[in-house]
Scaffold this motif. Structure first.
Motif, short mmCIF file in Angstrom:
data_model
loop_
_atom_site.label_atom_id
_atom_site.label_comp_id
_atom_site.label_asym_id
_atom_site.label_seq_id
_atom_site.Cartn_x
_atom_site.Cartn_y
_atom_site.Cartn_z
N ALA A 141 0.83 -1.21 0.00
CA ALA A 141 0.00 0.00 0.00
C ALA A 141 0.86 1.27 0.00
CB ALA A 141 -0.93 0.00 1.21
N PHE A 142 1.99 1.23 0.70
CA PHE A 142 2.81 2.43 0.83
C PHE A 142 3.73 2.67 -0.36
CE2 PHE A 142 2.21 2.06 5.58
CZ PHE A 142 1.48 3.22 5.69
N LEU A 143 4.19 1.64 -1.04
CA LEU A 143 5.17 1.83 -2.11
C LEU A 143 4.68 2.79 -3.20
CD1 LEU A 143 8.00 1.20 -3.04
CD2 LEU A 143 7.10 -0.78 -4.26
N PRO A 144 3.43 2.67 -3.70
CA PRO A 144 2.99 3.64 -4.72
C PRO A 144 3.00 5.09 -4.20
CG PRO A 144 1.49 1.78 -4.63
CD PRO A 144 2.43 1.63 -3.48
N LEU A 145 2.67 5.28 -2.93
CA LEU A 145 2.70 6.63 -2.35
C LEU A 145 4.14 7.15 -2.28
CD1 LEU A 145 0.15 6.19 0.57
CD2 LEU A 145 -0.22 7.36 -1.61
N LEU A 148 -3.43 3.15 7.23
CA LEU A 148 -3.65 2.30 8.40
C LEU A 148 -5.15 2.11 8.68
CD1 LEU A 148 -0.90 3.62 10.85
CD2 LEU A 148 -0.82 1.58 9.40
N GLN A 149 -5.94 3.12 8.39
CA GLN A 149 -7.39 3.02 8.61
C GLN A 149 -8.04 2.03 7.64
OE1 GLN A 149 -8.50 7.15 8.27
NE2 GLN A 149 -8.44 7.46 10.49
N GLU A 150 -7.43 1.82 6.50
CA GLU A 150 -8.00 0.92 5.50
C GLU A 150 -7.74 -0.56 5.81
OE1 GLU A 150 -6.49 2.13 1.70
OE2 GLU A 150 -7.28 4.16 1.91
N ILE A 151 -6.85 -0.83 6.75
CA ILE A 151 -6.50 -2.21 7.07
C ILE A 151 -7.22 -2.60 8.37
CG2 ILE A 151 -4.64 -3.80 7.63
CD1 ILE A 151 -3.16 -2.58 5.43
N SER A 152 -8.11 -3.57 8.26
CA SER A 152 -8.85 -4.06 9.43
C SER A 152 -8.16 -5.29 9.99
CB SER A 152 -10.28 -4.42 9.05
OG SER A 152 -10.98 -3.25 8.67
N VAL A 153 -8.04 -5.32 11.30
CA VAL A 153 -7.40 -6.44 11.99
C VAL A 153 -8.49 -7.19 12.76
CG1 VAL A 153 -5.67 -7.07 13.71
CG2 VAL A 153 -5.27 -5.11 12.20
N PRO A 154 -8.67 -8.49 12.45
CA PRO A 154 -9.67 -9.27 13.19
C PRO A 154 -9.15 -9.61 14.58
CG PRO A 154 -8.62 -10.63 11.51
CD PRO A 154 -8.04 -9.25 11.38
N LEU A 155 -9.99 -9.41 15.57
CA LEU A 155 -9.65 -9.73 16.96
C LEU A 155 -10.66 -10.75 17.48
CD1 LEU A 155 -9.07 -6.10 18.26
CD2 LEU A 155 -7.33 -7.72 17.52
N LEU A 169 -13.53 -6.32 14.54
CA LEU A 169 -12.55 -5.78 13.60
C LEU A 169 -12.15 -4.39 14.08
CD1 LEU A 169 -14.07 -6.65 10.09
CD2 LEU A 169 -12.10 -7.71 11.20
N LEU A 170 -10.86 -4.13 14.06
CA LEU A 170 -10.36 -2.82 14.47
C LEU A 170 -9.36 -2.36 13.42
CD1 LEU A 170 -11.04 -1.14 16.95
CD2 LEU A 170 -9.04 -2.07 18.07
N SER A 171 -9.43 -1.09 13.04
CA SER A 171 -8.49 -0.61 12.04
C SER A 171 -7.10 -0.49 12.66
CB SER A 171 -8.94 0.73 11.45
OG SER A 171 -8.93 1.73 12.43
N LEU A 172 -6.10 -0.70 11.82
CA LEU A 172 -4.72 -0.75 12.29
C LEU A 172 -4.27 0.56 12.93
CD1 LEU A 172 -2.40 -2.70 12.49
CD2 LEU A 172 -1.74 -2.12 10.16
N ASP A 173 -4.84 1.67 12.50
CA ASP A 173 -4.45 2.95 13.11
C ASP A 173 -4.83 3.02 14.59
OD1 ASP A 173 -7.29 3.41 12.35
OD2 ASP A 173 -6.88 5.45 13.04
N ARG A 174 -5.81 2.23 15.00
CA ARG A 174 -6.24 2.22 16.40
C ARG A 174 -5.34 1.33 17.26
NH1 ARG A 174 -11.90 2.86 17.10
NH2 ARG A 174 -11.30 3.29 19.23
N LEU A 175 -4.55 0.47 16.62
CA LEU A 175 -3.72 -0.50 17.34
C LEU A 175 -2.25 -0.11 17.40
CD1 LEU A 175 -5.35 -3.72 15.86
CD2 LEU A 175 -5.54 -2.90 18.21
N ILE A 176 -1.82 0.79 16.52
CA ILE A 176 -0.43 1.24 16.52
C ILE A 176 -0.35 2.54 17.30
CG2 ILE A 176 1.50 2.01 15.10
CD1 ILE A 176 0.48 0.20 12.88
#
Length: 102
Positions: free
Chosen positions: A41-45, A60-67, A73-80
């Motif tokens: 996701a980051f390389l094109p940016l 980070l908000q676009e990536i959901s992490v299953p718990l 589901l929680l977005s990765l920005d909430r976990l980092i």
């Protein structure tokens, strides 16, 4: 030229240095198998120019992490943690300078 080696190198750096904080446990993104999707996701940016914290948070908000086995589901920005998100911005821009600029 294939982008795969660049993605692999970027994923290795992300996976080694960036973590999620879960109940004060640091789960590094490499161990969580999230480093490669982030690198993809980051390389094109990064190829477009320097990256900033707004762009990082957006990805980070676009990536959901299953718990809990997928119950939540929680977005990765909430976990980092914020400090680690700032480190991610620095890591990405350093990678861009070292790997993408002639």
């Amino acid at each position: 030229m294939s982008r795969t080696p660049l993605i692999e190198r970027l994923a290795a750096e992300i996976g080694r240095d960036i973590y999620m904080d879960v109940a004060k446990w640091h789960l590094y993104l490499g161990d969580a198998k999230l480093a490669t999707p982030l690198a993809e996701a980051f390389l094109p940016l990064l190829e477009q120019g320097e990256i900033n914290s707004v762009q990082v948070i957006s990805v980070l908000q676009e990536i959901s992490v299953p718990l809990g086995g997928g119950q939540q589901l929680l977005s990765l920005d909430r976990l980092i943690p914020k400090a680690n998100q700032e480190l991610l911005v620095e890591l990405l821009n350093r990678f861009r300078q070292e790997e993408l600029q002639p």
